[in-house]
Design an enzyme around this catalytic site. Structure first.
Site, short mmCIF file in Angstrom:
data_model
loop_
_atom_site.label_atom_id
_atom_site.label_comp_id
_atom_site.label_asym_id
_atom_site.label_seq_id
_atom_site.Cartn_x
_atom_site.Cartn_y
_atom_site.Cartn_z
N GLY A 198 -10.43 1.24 -1.21
CA GLY A 198 -10.13 0.46 -2.42
C GLY A 198 -10.37 -1.00 -2.21
O GLY A 198 -11.01 -1.41 -1.25
N ASN A 199 -9.89 -1.81 -3.12
CA ASN A 199 -10.00 -3.27 -2.96
C ASN A 199 -8.76 -3.93 -3.52
O ASN A 199 -7.88 -3.28 -4.07
CB ASN A 199 -11.29 -3.78 -3.61
#
Ligand SMILES: Cc1cc2nc3c(=O)[nH]c(=O)nc-3n(C[C@H](O)[C@H](O)[C@H](O)COP(=O)(O)O)c2cc1C
Length: 413
Positions: free
Chosen positions: A215-216
């Protein structure tokens, strides 16, 4: 009234006779507690739901329904003339019809005819009433004349029914009112009215197995600010949101997604009739090449298998190349950690979008923050610097540039 009182923005809260009238008490509280001078103008029907005493006590002002009270003050004219904002919440089907036809048979409808300030309607009613062609035509008429009619939410209605017609979250209606007031007299003409805009927000998550993902750090706040400010400027907004806890902005149609592939599908589906698409989401460039259907386990004495990645689709480039509408404006975001402007210019040329919002990101920069700072690059070579400030301010600058391009297209220039 002392000087300080007069300095407060004056808001008229019109309350018409829907079951959601009680939710307007929270809207009133938020408006008064944030320093607005609020005059509540309830309809006679609404007093069956919430009484005059509640409105007077909460607002600190008289709350009258008819034009025949305090006639020496000419309230049927003065209340509308003196307002900085009129918000009708909830707005019944009946009230929308009266407003669209200029009927003036009580204090609220008279106020709507005399107000020169921005006017916001927050309709709430059963789905059948909302979808009725009479109501839809009245809404279209009001919007055409510059009023901001918020799309109702979808959800639980009175009794056992669910569907479109629910009163949006009062906290989000308050946010919208705050934005409209912040724009001042400019907000009296909703410059994005009649436009459909699509905004993507948040970060994608690319699953490795049922419990892990790549993810980020995107919080979604910039994309949500873009969606909320577009709604406050009259646009129909579709917000494609990835992995964020943020509340749905009032009047915005929210489509939730998880991965980059899902985001692509949702954005392309919504973009078909959109006038502008703003890709503020942090879309993963890569995803694991394989998805393990069971949780990947540690094995004694063995190093873990390396994770191999494959490219995700380039949604911004695809949108820029295949615009369904001639004149559709496509806006991208470039989050860079170094050589910010140089990388931004290269990306603008590579992607083929109209505008690119370039900002610097990092572990403690931009992501999750309420503030941002950026330069907006355009294909004509122009650069619009946006100084450090609220993400809403950056959002408004993006919409100013988009609205300018709409106007130029309409002029044929
Ligand atoms: C229990 C009850 C709930 C109602 N809820 C709504 C509603 O949510 N939305 C609506 O448009 N009308 C609703 N109505 C109908 C309105 O009260 C009616 O149309 C009334 O004439 C509206 O008057 P006003 O627009 O002057 O306030 C409701 C009526 C009742 C009895």
């Amino acid at each position: 009234m002392d000087k300080q009182e007069r300095a407060k923005p004056r808001v008229v809260l019109g309350v018409s006779g829907g079951i959601a009238a009680y939710k307007a008490c929270e809207l009133l509280r938020r408006l008064t507690e944030s320093g607005h001078d609020v005059r509540v103008v309830p309809t006679a029907a609404s007093l069956n739901f919430v009484g005059e005493a509640t409105w007077s006590a909460l607002s600190g002002n008289p709350a009258t329904t008819e034009v025949w009270e305090s006639v020496h003050e000419v309230p049927h004219v003065r209340i509308g003339q003196g307002a900085d904002l009129v918000v009708v919440a909830p707005a019944t089907a009946d009230m929308l019809a009266k407003a669209a036809h200029g009927i003036a048979d009580d204090l609220l409808t008279n106020t709507l005819l005399t107000a020169r300030c921005p006017v916001v309607f927050a309709p709430a009613m059963h789905t059948e009433m909302w979808e009725n062609p009479a109501t839809q035509e009245n809404v279209a008429t009001l919007r055409r004349r510059g009023a901001l009619v918020i799309e109702p939410a979808v959800g639980r209605l009175t009794g056992v029914d669910t569907g479109k017609g629910r009163f949006p979250d009062p906290a989000q209606i308050f946010e919208l009112c705050r934005r409209v007031l912040a724009r001042g007299p400019r907000a009296a003409t909703a410059d994005l009215a009649g436009r459909h805009v699509v905004v993507s927000a948040g970060g994608t998550r690319e699953p490795l197995d049922p419990v892990r993902y790549l993810g980020n750090r995107s919080s979604g706040r910039q994309g949500y600010a873009l969606a909320a400010t577009a709604a406050a400027r009259g646009a129909r907004v579709t917000l494609v949101a990835g992995n964020t806890e943020l509340p749905d902005p009032a009047g915005v149609d929210v489509v939730r997604i998880g991965t980059a592939v899902q985001l692509r599908e949702a954005v392309l589906a919504a973009a078909g009739d959109a006038d502008a698409v703003v890709m503020a989401a942090a879309v993963a460039d890569f995803r694991p090449s394989e998805y393990a259907t069971g949780k990947i386990k540690k094995k004694d004495g063995q190093e873990p298998e390396p994770v191999t990645l494959v490219r995700n689709p380039d949604i911004l480039a695809e949108l820029s190349a295949d615009r369904p509408n001639r004149g559709q404006i496509v806006v991208g975001f470039a989050a860079e950690t170094d050589d910010v402007l140089a990388n931004g210019r290269t990306k603008l040329a590579r992607k083929g979008c109209d505008l690119l919002v370039v900002n610097e990101v990092g572990e403690h920069k931009t992501f999750g923050s309420a503030e941002n700072e950026a330069v907006i690059l355009a294909t004509d070579g122009s650069e619009t610097p946006v100084p450090h400030g609220p993400k809403e301010a950056l959002a408004d600058t993006v919409w100013d540039l988009v609205a300018g391009r709409f106007a130029a297209t309409a002029d044929g220039s």
